[in-house]
Design an enzyme around this catalytic site. Structure first.
Site, PDB file in Angstrom:
ATOM      1  N   TYR A  44     -28.686  52.398 -60.090  1.00 48.43           N
ATOM      2  CA  TYR A  44     -28.143  51.621 -58.767  1.00 48.43           C
ATOM      3  C   TYR A  44     -27.578  51.164 -59.558  1.00 48.43           C
ATOM      4  CZ  TYR A  44     -26.401  48.329 -55.703  1.00 48.43           C
ATOM      5  OH  TYR A  44     -25.263  47.630 -54.647  1.00 48.43           O
ATOM      6  N   TYR A  64     -35.601  51.696 -58.025  1.00 49.31           N
ATOM      7  CA  TYR A  64     -34.382  51.973 -58.509  1.00 49.31           C
ATOM      8  C   TYR A  64     -34.259  50.600 -59.892  1.00 49.31           C
ATOM      9  CZ  TYR A  64     -31.854  47.725 -56.524  1.00 49.31           C
ATOM     10  OH  TYR A  64     -31.269  46.348 -56.182  1.00 49.31           O
ATOM     11  N   CYS A  65     -33.724  51.088 -61.024  1.00 49.05           N
ATOM     12  CA  CYS A  65     -32.936  50.262 -61.803  1.00 49.05           C
ATOM     13  C   CYS A  65     -31.935  50.568 -61.905  1.00 49.05           C
ATOM     14  CB  CYS A  65     -34.228  49.871 -62.795  1.00 49.05           C
ATOM     15  SG  CYS A  65     -34.252  51.916 -64.217  1.00 49.05           S
ATOM     16  N   SER A  66     -31.249  50.276 -63.242  1.00 47.28           N
ATOM     17  CA  SER A  66     -29.891  50.603 -63.531  1.00 47.28           C
ATOM     18  C   SER A  66     -29.509  52.259 -64.317  1.00 47.28           C
ATOM     19  CB  SER A  66     -29.896  49.410 -65.531  1.00 47.28           C
ATOM     20  OG  SER A  66     -30.019  49.656 -66.018  1.00 47.28           O
TER      21      SER A  66
END
Length: 133
Positions: free
Chosen positions: A133, A104-106
């Site tokens: 996330y 995940y990242c932003s």
């Protein structure tokens, strides 16, 4: 294709084959290349990520954001390997190429890129949190 080749197709129960020439062939190659790109990468939601983490033992949770973003908050148990370091550091932190890896990242873009790199390195069970996330 010559008549001999076409007759081989019809003899082998392929009576409905239509030959569209090189244009079709090149288009199919591009399509298969695109399909193969995401062959092992599944797009999931945050809720599905939580379910995977809860149900699967030894899942690798991969945070590919910057160290600063990681310090500001991350999923419990996540390891931080920024996307720009994933190619060099993945093997050090993720030994088993068959492990379930949830990245995940932003926003889901950097994590997707990281998983594509991992796929090229032979990792297989890859999940991308599509909205981040």
């Amino acid at each position: 294709m010559n008549k001999k080749t076409i007759s081989l197709f019809t003899k082998k129960n392929f009576p409905n084959i239509i030959i569209l020439g090189n244009f079709f062939k090149k288009g199919m190659k591009k399509m298969f290349k695109l399909l193969n790109r995401s062959r092992y990468i599944q797009e999931i939601t945050k809720e599905e990520m939580k379910k995977i983490i809860k149900e699967i033992e030894n899942v690798v949770i991969l945070d590919v954001r910057s160290p600063q973003e990681y310090k500001e908050g991350h999923v419990a148990g996540a390891i931080n390997i920024p996307v720009y370091e994933i190619e060099r550091k993945a093997a050090k932190f993720i030994k088993n190429k068959g492990s379930v890896i949830v990245a995940y990242c932003s926003a889901g873009i950097r994590s997707r890129r990281a998983l594509e790199i991992l796929k090229k390195q032979g990792y297989k069970n890859l999940y991308n949190v599509k909205e981040g996330y």
